[in-house]
Design an enzyme around this catalytic site. Structure first.
Site, short mmCIF file in Angstrom:
data_model
loop_
_atom_site.label_atom_id
_atom_site.label_comp_id
_atom_site.label_asym_id
_atom_site.label_seq_id
_atom_site.Cartn_x
_atom_site.Cartn_y
_atom_site.Cartn_z
CD GLN B 236 -2.78 -1.29 2.35
OE1 GLN B 236 -2.77 -2.37 2.87
NE2 GLN B 236 -3.19 -0.16 3.11
NE ARG B 383 -13.35 0.00 4.80
CZ ARG B 383 -13.69 -0.48 3.60
NH1 ARG B 383 -13.71 -1.68 3.07
NH2 ARG B 383 -14.32 0.48 2.64
CB CYS B 384 -9.44 1.95 11.57
SG CYS B 384 -8.19 0.78 12.60
CD GLU B 753 -8.75 4.04 7.38
OE1 GLU B 753 -8.71 4.87 8.20
OE2 GLU B 753 -7.70 3.63 6.76
#
Lengths: 288, 799, 166
Positions: B236, B383-384, B753
Site C-alpha cells: 500500500q 481498515r482504520c 474507514e
C-alpha cells in the site's frame, strides 16, 4: 498448499475401480467430488500414492425409482439431489438438506456417496441416511453386499466399507403418507459444517405419532440415531412436553467435541434445540 | 458571474468533482486483465516457499537442508545463517523494533519463518519445504498478555535482554515494550475521586485479521549486471518500502524500483514489510534470477498483519445527568513476538488518544502498555487509522454503559455530551484539534429515518414477551489523514503526500501520485479533481500510481489518507498549473491576469464573454507561445503537508434480533449516515461504506484469530475465519450530511474507514442493548451464536 | 513424475496441455494457458475467486485437478466477451459499481453468469444464495446484487445469449 504427487487413474467402470483398489490397497484413495480430499492433500494430511477418480463412471450417477424404492447413484452431486423432481416429490428431506451443504460450487462437485463414505461425523448425509433407513450397496472384489446406514458407521472416519470396496448405490423407501421430514442445521455461516443438526422423519396418525426416526449430525464420533427420543414419541399424542423430553434424550446421548463452533455445553444444548425444531417441523409437515 | 446553461453543460462533460463517474479501473477487471502480483511472470523466474515453525516458542537446535537440496528442481535453501553474512537476517520494523527475517536460533510464534526453499517450480518448492528437517527444543509459551509481565514469565526476546528501551521509552520487564501516556493523570484522578457517578468496564478489541482476498506476495528481480533491484509487490506504500529496502540492502535507492500494479484488497494488511518479501529479495540477489513468493491463505491469516489485540480497562466519570467529566482508559496491548506495530515514530499507540470521541470531555488520561507474547507480530490498522477502531470502540461502548447506569436514553446521553457545532475547531483534552463537525443534526436525521421512538416502543413490547431486540447507536468521530509532518513520520520520513501533473500540448494530462489504490478507485476520482480544477475532461486524464520510478514520493494509501493528503496534493498541483495557465491566457488575450476569470474549462476576460482561451488552447500555447521569461511546458508537482488531520464523523443505528434458544443474531436494519466533508464521487463513497460496514459486521460478529495456551493457532483458514458471504451480510442503508474540512483545499475528509470504525461499536451496542434489561453492560466480541448463547444461558434466558 | 496430456475446450478453443496429475486446474489455467483472470484466494474452496464454468456448472478450479478436465468445456472470465462486446453482466458490474479491487470479480462474474442461466429472474434472496460461494471483502455484495439484477433485466429484455464460448 500444493498437493503431493500421485498416480492418477480414471476407470470407466466399477469393476475397474475395484480392481485398482485391490491392486493398490492402502496406497489408493477414491476421488469423488474432492472437496474433502483435495484440501487434505494440499495440507499434506493425506498423501495417497494412487488416486482413483470415479467421476467418469456413469453408472454411479443418477436418481431413479426401482421396485418402489428410490435409488441414488453414489456419484450423484448435491446439486442433482436439489434439482431432482423425483426427490422433491418422494423424499423432499434430501433436496432440502442438500441445500444446506457447502455452497453452489461445492454442491456441483460434492457427491452424496463421498459425503456418506468419508465417515466424517460433520457430514450431513450420514444422519439423513440413518433417518431414512437407507441401505448402501458396497461393491468389492467378491461382489456386492448391502449394509444399512444404521450399521455403517463404526467410528470417526471409520465405516463398514473395506479398503477395496466402493459405495455404489443408496436405496431407501419413498416418504410414506402422513409422514413429515425435516433437517435443522445450525451453522456459523454458509458453507460451514453443522454446529449441531438434527433430522426427524415422523409418521402421524392424527395427533398420534406412529413412527419416528431422529438422528444427529456432528454431535458425536459418528452420526447418531436417538432411539430413546423416538421411543418417547411413538404411540403418543404429541405435546410440547413430549417434544422437550425427546430433545432431552438427544442431549443425553450426544458426545460432541469442543471446537471453534462451540463448546460441549453449547453443542449439547443445540442438539436439543435442533431436535426440538426438527420434530416440530416434521410433525407440521406430516399433518400437511 | 452566474453559471449559464452553456457553461453547466461544459461542466457536466468534464465529469468532475461531485459526479458519480463510472470507474476507469473496471474494464480491465471485468475482463480478467488486472495485473496482480501472482500474474507477474518474468523470464527465468523461480519460486520461494517458506519453512515455518510448528511451535510458538522454541529454540532451533539444527536445520538440515540436505534432503531438500537433493530434490531435483530445488535450487537452494536459505536460513538465517545464509542471510547473516549479508546482515539481512534481521530487519527493522515499523514499530522501532527489529524482526527476524528468518528465525535466528529461536522462534517466537507459530508458523514463524525459518527457511525458504527456492525451486524451479512452485510445486517443487512446496515439496522441498516438507524435506527441510528442523529440530526444535520447545519452550513454554505466553499467549495471554496479562501474563507477559509475570515475574517468572519466560523471556520471549532474548535478543533484547539488557536493553532498557525498544524505541519508545523505558521498559519495565523483559517482555515489556513501552508505556505510552496522554492527558493529565493527576487532574483526571481528582475528577474521578469526586465524581457523582463513575463506571468501569473491561473491554477487549480481540485479535483479528484484515484478510483481503488476495494474499501478500512479491516477485523480486535483481539484475546482477547493473545492480538494479526491481520488486513487484503487494504494498500500500511502495515508496516507503523502497526506502526501507535501500536502508536494509545497501543498494542505492535510485537502483531500486518497487512496482505495484493492481492490489486485491489491502485493508492495512499490505502496509508492513514481511519476511517473505525480504527473503525473496535476498534470494534474487544471491541467484541473479527473479524470485516469486506468494503467501497461502493460512500463512496470511497466521503471520502477516494481525490487528487489534487491545485489552482495555475503560472508566468514565460523570454527573447524575450524564455529563461526562473525565475519561480514564488503560490498555494492555498484545504486540506479539516482535513489535511490528504499524505506527508513526512518535505514536507508538497510534492515534488512540482520539478516544474522547464526539464528546466534550474536559479531562482525560490514557495509558497504553505494550507487551510481547508468543503470537505473530503486526498490529496493522485494519481498515482504520492507527488504533482508532480501538479508541472509538471504547468510548462508544462506555457512553452506552453510562446511559444504562443512569437510565438515560442512549441517544439522549449522546446529545448531552456532543461537542456543539459552534465549538469547532475544538481542542480535545488529549491534544487533538477537531477541524469541523455538526453532530446533533446528523444523529437527529438518523433517528428520524429509522423511527427511533417507534423502535424503542417495539423493543419494550418485545421485552414484555421475552423476546430479545436490540437497538445500537454509534456517533463516532474518526481521525484520518496522517499526517502533519511536524507530528508524524515513519522511519524519519514525513507523512506528506504528492502529485505530479503534466498537461500535454493537445490538452490531455497525465498525473502521478505517491498513494496506492487497492480498490478505492483512485484512477477515477483523482481525475475528477483534476478535471474540475483544470477544465480537462476526466477521460483525458491518465492517473498512475505504484511505480517508484515514475511517481513522486509519497507515504501511500492507508489510514484513509488518500483524500485528506493525496487529494490535497492533487488539488494543489492542479492549482499551480492553473496559475500558470492564467498567465499564459493573459498573455494570449493581451490583458492583465486580474482581468481574467475562470469558467469551467477556460479563462475569459471579465465582462467580455467572447474573449476566452480554453484550457486546450492554453496547453498548446504552453509549448509554443509563452510570455517572455516563462519556461515552456505545463506541469507541476506538489508535496502536500497537511496542517492537521481531518475528522470525519457519522451517526449509525443498527437494529438486531437475537434468537434466545441458539444465540444467533439477525441484523434487521442498519442505517449509516456519514459526513466526510466534500464528496468527490457519491457512487464510490457509497461503495466504500458498504464495504466498511461489511467488514465491521465481520469483526463484530465473528472474526477472531485465536490461540490455545501453547500458542497453537486455532482456525487459521477460511473454514473458520469469518468472512461473511452475501447470505450473512445485511442490507445497508446510507445517508449523509456535508460538513467540509476548513483546512483541506477541497473540504474533503476521507471516508473508507468510517464505516468500519463506527460500525463495529454500533453492532456491539445493538447486541448489548438487547440484553441490557437483563443487567448486561458488556460482552466482548466476537458476538458469535455460541458466545451469546453462553451469556443467555448464564442469565437463565436460554434453555 | 510423468506428465499426462489433457485436451479440453477453453473459451471455445481446443487446448492441449501436459500436466502432472497433481496440478490444479487453476494453476494450469493461469500459468500454462496464461488466462490469469481467475484468481487464487484461499485454496480451501471457500472464497470462490477461482470459479470457472465447467461443463455448464460453476466450480472452484482450485479444487479440481487439471487431469479431470479431459474433454471438458471450460469458460473463464476471458471468455465472457463475445464478438468484441461485453457480456451484460460485465457491463452491469461497471454500471452499478459491483467491484472495487477486482480480485474476486472474475469468479463472481463466472458464478453470476451460470446463476442467470439456472435462474434467469432471481430474487435478491436467490442471488444472495446463488453467490454464497464467492467472497468479496470490498463491496459488501450490495452493488454486486444490483449488478446481477440489472444484467438479468437486460438479458431478459434483449434475449442476449450465452458467452461466445458456451
Amino acid at each position: 498448499m500444493i498437493p503431493p504427487s500421485f498416480q492418477y487413474h480414471a476407470p470407466g467402470s466399477v469393476d475397474d475401480a475395484v480392481a485398482l483398489l485391490s491392486q493398490y490397497g492402502d496406497e489408493a484413495k477414491l476421488l469423488a467430488g474432492g472437496h474433502s480430499l483435495l484440501p487434505m492433500m494440499k495440507l499434506r494430511f493425506a498423501e495417497p500414492e494412487h488416486l482413483v477418480d470415479i467421476n467418469n463412471i456413469e453408472s454411479l450417477k443418477g436418481i431413479r425409482e426401482e421396485n418402489g424404492e428410490i435409488v441414488i447413484g453414489a456419484m450423484t452431486t448435491e446439486s442433482a439431489l436439489i434439482s431432482s423432481a423425483l426427490l422433491q416429490e418422494k423424499c423432499p428431506l434430501l433436496p432440502e438438506a442438500a441445500g444446506l451443504i457447502g455452497d453452489p460450487q461445492v454442491r456441483n462437485r460434492g457427491t452424496i456417496g463421498g459425503d456418506i463414505a468419508h465417515g466424517d461425523p460433520a457430514n450431513d448425509h450420514p444422519a439423513l441416511m440413518m433417518a431414512l433407513d437407507a441401505i448402501f450397496t458396497l461393491v468389492g472384489p467378491n461382489g456386492s453386499r448391502q449394509v444399512a446406514a444404521n450399521d455403517f458407521y463404526l467410528g470417526t472416519f471409520y465405516t463398514a466399507l473395506e479398503a477395496d470396496e466402493i459405495l455404489t448405490e443408496i436405496r431407501f423407501s419413498p416418504q410414506s403418507p402422513n409422514t413429515g421430514a425435516s433437517y435443522h442445521k445450525l451453522k456459523r455461516k454458509t458453507g460451514d459444517f453443522a454446529t449441531a443438526a438434527a433430522a426427524a422423519v415422523i409418521e402421524m396418525s392424527g395427533d398420534t405419532c406412529q413412527r419416528a426416526r431422529i438422528t444427529l449430525t456432528n454431535l458425536g464420533p459418528t452420526a447418531l440415531r436417538v432411539k430413546d427420543a423416538e421411543a418417547v414419541l411413538v404411540g403418543q399424542v404429541i405435546t410440547d412436553d413430549l417434544i422437550d423430553q425427546a430433545a432431552q434424550k438427544a442431549m443425553d446421548i450426544c458426545d460432541p467435541v469442543q471446537d471453534l463452533r462451540g463448546d460441549v455445553e453449547y453443542k449439547t444444548h443445540m442438539a436439543g434445540e435442533m431436535t426440538r425444531r426438527a420434530i416440530k417441523t416434521a410433525i407440521e409437515r406430516a399433518k400437511g | 458571474m452566474a453559471a449559464t446553461a452553456e457553461s453547466l453543460e461544459r461542466k457536466e462533460k468534464l465529469q468532475g468533482i461531485g459526479c458519480s463517474r463510472k470507474r476507469k479501473e473496471d474494464p480491465r477487471f471485468i475482463q480478467g486483465k488486472g495485473i496482480y502480483v501472482d500474474d507477474v511472470k518474468l523470464p527465468g523466474m523461480v519460486y520461494g516457499a517458506l519453512v515455518r515453525s510448528p511451535h510458538a516458542h522454541a529454540r532451533i537446535k539444527s536445520i538440515n537442508k540436505e534432503k531438500a537440496l537433493a530434490l531435483p528442481g530445488v535450487i537452494t535453501v536459505l536460513t538465517a545463517d545464509d542471510l547473516k553474512p549479508l546482515n539481512l537476517h534481521w530487519m527493522p520494523t515499523l514499530g522501532s523494533d527489529v524482526q527476524a527475517v528468518l528465525a535466528d536460533e529461536k522462534v517466537g510464534f507459530q508458523l514463524q519463518e525459518v527457511a525458504m526453499v527456492i525451486a524451479e517450480e512452485r510445486y517443487i518448492a512446496a515439496d522441498g519445504v516438507d524435506l527441510v528437517e528442523v529440530e526444535y527444543e520447545e519452550l513454554p509459551a505466553i499467549t495471554d498478555p496479562h501474563k507477559s509481565m509475570d515475574p517468572d514469565a519466560p523471556i520471549i526476546r532474548e535478543d533484547l535482554v539488557g536493553k532498557d528501551e525498544v524505541g519508545h521509552g523505558k521498559r519495565l520487564h523483559d517482555n515489556h515494550i513501552f508505556t505510552w501516556e496522554a492527558g493529565d493523570k493527576d487532574s483526571t484522578d481528582a475528577v474521578f475521586d469526586k465524581a457523582e457517578v463513575t463506571i468501569k468496564e473491561e473491554i477487549l478489541n480481540p485479535r483479528v485479521h484484515p484478510c483481503p482476498i488476495e494474499t501478500c506476495g512479491c516477485v523480486a528481480s535483481f539484475d546482477k549486471i547493473n545492480g538494479h533491484l526491481t520488486v513487484h509487490m503487494t504494498t500500500q506504500n511502495s515508496h516507503l518500502v523502497r526506502t526501507v529496502l535501500a536502508m536494509l540492502s545497501g543498494i542505492p535507492e535510485s537502483k531500486i524500483r518497487v512496482i505495484t500494479n493492481d492490489i486485491g484488497g489491502g485493508f492495512g494488511n499490505k502496509v508492513p514489510i514481511y519476511p517473505g518479501y525480504v527473503v525473496a529479495i535476498v534470494a534474487s540477489i544471491v541467484l541473479g534470477r527473479p524470485v516469486k513468493w506468494i503467501e497461502s491463505r493460512i500463512e496470511n491469516l497466521s503471520t502477516t498483519g494481525f490487528a487489534r489485540d487491545y485489552h482495555g480497562t475503560a472508566e468514565l466519570a460523570a454527573d447524575k445527568e450524564g455529563h461526562i467529566q473525565a475519561l480514564r482508559f488503560n490498555v494492555l496491548a498484545d504486540h506479539g513476538a516482535f513489535n511490528a506495530h504499524v505506527s508513526a515514530t512518535k505514536w507508538p499507540a497510534g492515534l488512540f488518544s482520539i478516544c474522547t470521541g464526539s464528546y466534550d470531555i474536559p479531562t482525560a488520561y490514557v495509558k497504553v502498555d505494550a507487551v510481547f507474547t508468543n503470537k505473530a507480530p503486526g498490529g496493522v490498522a485494519y481498515r482504520c487509522s492507527l488504533r482508532v477502531t480501538e479508541a472509538v470502540y471504547l468510548i462508544e461502548r462506555m457512553i452506552d454503559i453510562l446511559a444504562q447506569k443512569l437510565n438515560i436514553d442512549k441517544a439522549e446521553i449522546r446529545r448531552r455530551n456532543f461537542i456543539q457545532a459552534d465549538q469547532f475547531p475544538y481542542n480535545t483534552s488529549l491534544g487533538w484539534t477537531l477541524d469541523s463537525g455538526n453532530y446533533g443534526p446528523a444523529l437527529d436525521k438518523v433517528l428520524k429515518a429509522v423511527d427511533y421512538e417507534g423502535l424503542r416502543k417495539e423493543q419494550a413490547e418485545k421485552r414484555a414477551k421475552g423476546e430479545l431486540m436490540g437497538i445500537g447507536i454509534s456517533t463516532f468521530t474518526e481521525i484520518v489523514g496522517a499526517g502533519p509532518t511536524k507530528a508524524c513520520d515513519i522511519l524519519g520520513i514525513g507523512l506528506f503526500d504528492s502529485c505530479e501533473i503534466r498537461v500535454n500540448p493537445t490538452g490531455s494530462a497525465i498525473a502521478r501520485m505517491g498513494t496506492q489504490s487497492q480498490g478505492q478507485g483512485h484512477e477515477t476520482t483523482y481525475a475528477q479533481i483534476i478535471a474540475t480544477e483544470l477544465g480537462i475532461p476526466s477521460d483525458e486524464i491518465q492517473v498512475e500510481e505504484g511505480d517508484t520510478d515514475k511517481a513522486p514520493y509519497g507515504a501511500g494509501t492507508w489510514g484513509s489518507r488518500t483524500t485528506p493528503v493525496g487529494a490535497a496534493a492533487v488539488t494543489k498541483a492542479a492549482r499551480k498549473i492553473r496559475d500558470k495557465a492564467r498567465k499564459i491566457a493573459a498573455h494570449l488575450l493581451e490583458v492583465s491576469e486580474d482581468d481574467l476569470e475562470w469558467d469551467v474549462d477556460q479563462f475569459r476576460v471579465k465582462g467580455v464573454p467572447d474573449q476566452v482561451k480554453t484550457m486546450k488552447e492554453i496547453a498548446m500555447a504552453a509549448y509554443s507561445n509563452v510570455p517572455e521569461g516563462m519556461e515552456n511546458g505545463l506541469e507541476a508537482v506538489d508535496y502536500y503537508d497537511p496542517p492537521n488531520f481531518t475528522f470525519p464523523f457519522g451517526a449509525y443505528v443498527c437494529v438486531i434480533d437475537i434468537d434466545p434458544q441458539t444465540g444467533e443474531i439477525k441484523v434487521r436494519r442498519f442505517y449509516a449516515l456519514d459526513d466526510c466533508g466534500t464528496r468527490i464521487n457519491d457512487m464510490i463513497i457509497e461503495g466504500q461504506i458498504h464495504g466498511g460496514l461489511t467488514e465491521a459486521f465481520a469483526v463484530s460478529m465473528g472474526q477472531l484469530i485465536d490461540f490455545d495456551e501453547e500458542g497453537n493457532l486455532l482456525g487459521n483458514s477460511l473454514m473458520d475465519y469469518f468472512v461473511p458471504t452475501a447470505v450473512e451480510t445485511p442490507h445497508w442503508e446510507t445517508d449523509y450530511t456535508v460538513t467540509p474540512s476548513p483546512h483541506h483545499p477541497l473540504g474533503a475528509k476521507g471516508v473508507a474507514e468510517s464505516p468500519h470504525v463506527g460500525g463495529i461499536p454500533c453492532f456491539s451496542n445493538a447486541v448489548i442493548d438487547a440484553l441490557s434489561h437483563l443487567g448486561v453492560t458488556h460482552v466482548d466480541m466476537p458476538h458469535t451464536a455460541a458466545r451469546i448463547w453462553k451469556k443467555l444461558h448464564e442469565l437463565g434466558v436460554a434453555k | 513424475m510423468s506428465k499426462t496430456q489433457v485436451n479440453f475446450i477453453l473459451n471455445g478453443q481446443p487446448v492441449e496441455v501436459l500436466v502432472e496429475p497433481r496440478e490444479l486446474l487453476i494453476h494450469v489455467l493461469r500459468e500454462q494457458l496464461l488466462q490469469t483472470g481467475s484468481h487464487i484466494g484461499c485454496e480451501t474452496s471457500h472464497c470462490g475467486a477461482c470459479t470457472v464454468d465447467f461443463n455448464g456448472e460453476s466450480v472452484k478450479s482450485c479444487t479440481l485437478f487439471a487431469v479431470q478436465a479431459q474433454d471438458a468445456k471450460v469458460i473463464t472470465v476471458e471468455g465472457l466477451v463475445s464478438n468484441g462486446e461485453l457480456h451484460p453482466l460485465q457491463q452491469a458490474f461497471m454500471d452499478e459499481h459491483g467491484l472495487q479491487c477486482g480480485y474476486c470479480t472474475p469468479g463472481m462474474l463466472m458464478r453470476s453468469y451460470r446463476l442467470l442461466q439456472e435462474n434467469p429472474d432471481p430474487t435478491e434472496a436467490e442471488i444472495r444464495q446463488g453467490i454464497s460461494g464467492n467472497l468479496c471483502r470490498c463491496t459488501g455484495y450490495q452493488n454486486i446484487i444490483k449488478s446481477i439484477q440489472k444484467a438479468a433485466a437486460v438479458i431478459n429484455e434483449s434475449g442476449h445469449d450465452e458467452a461466445k464460448s458456451a
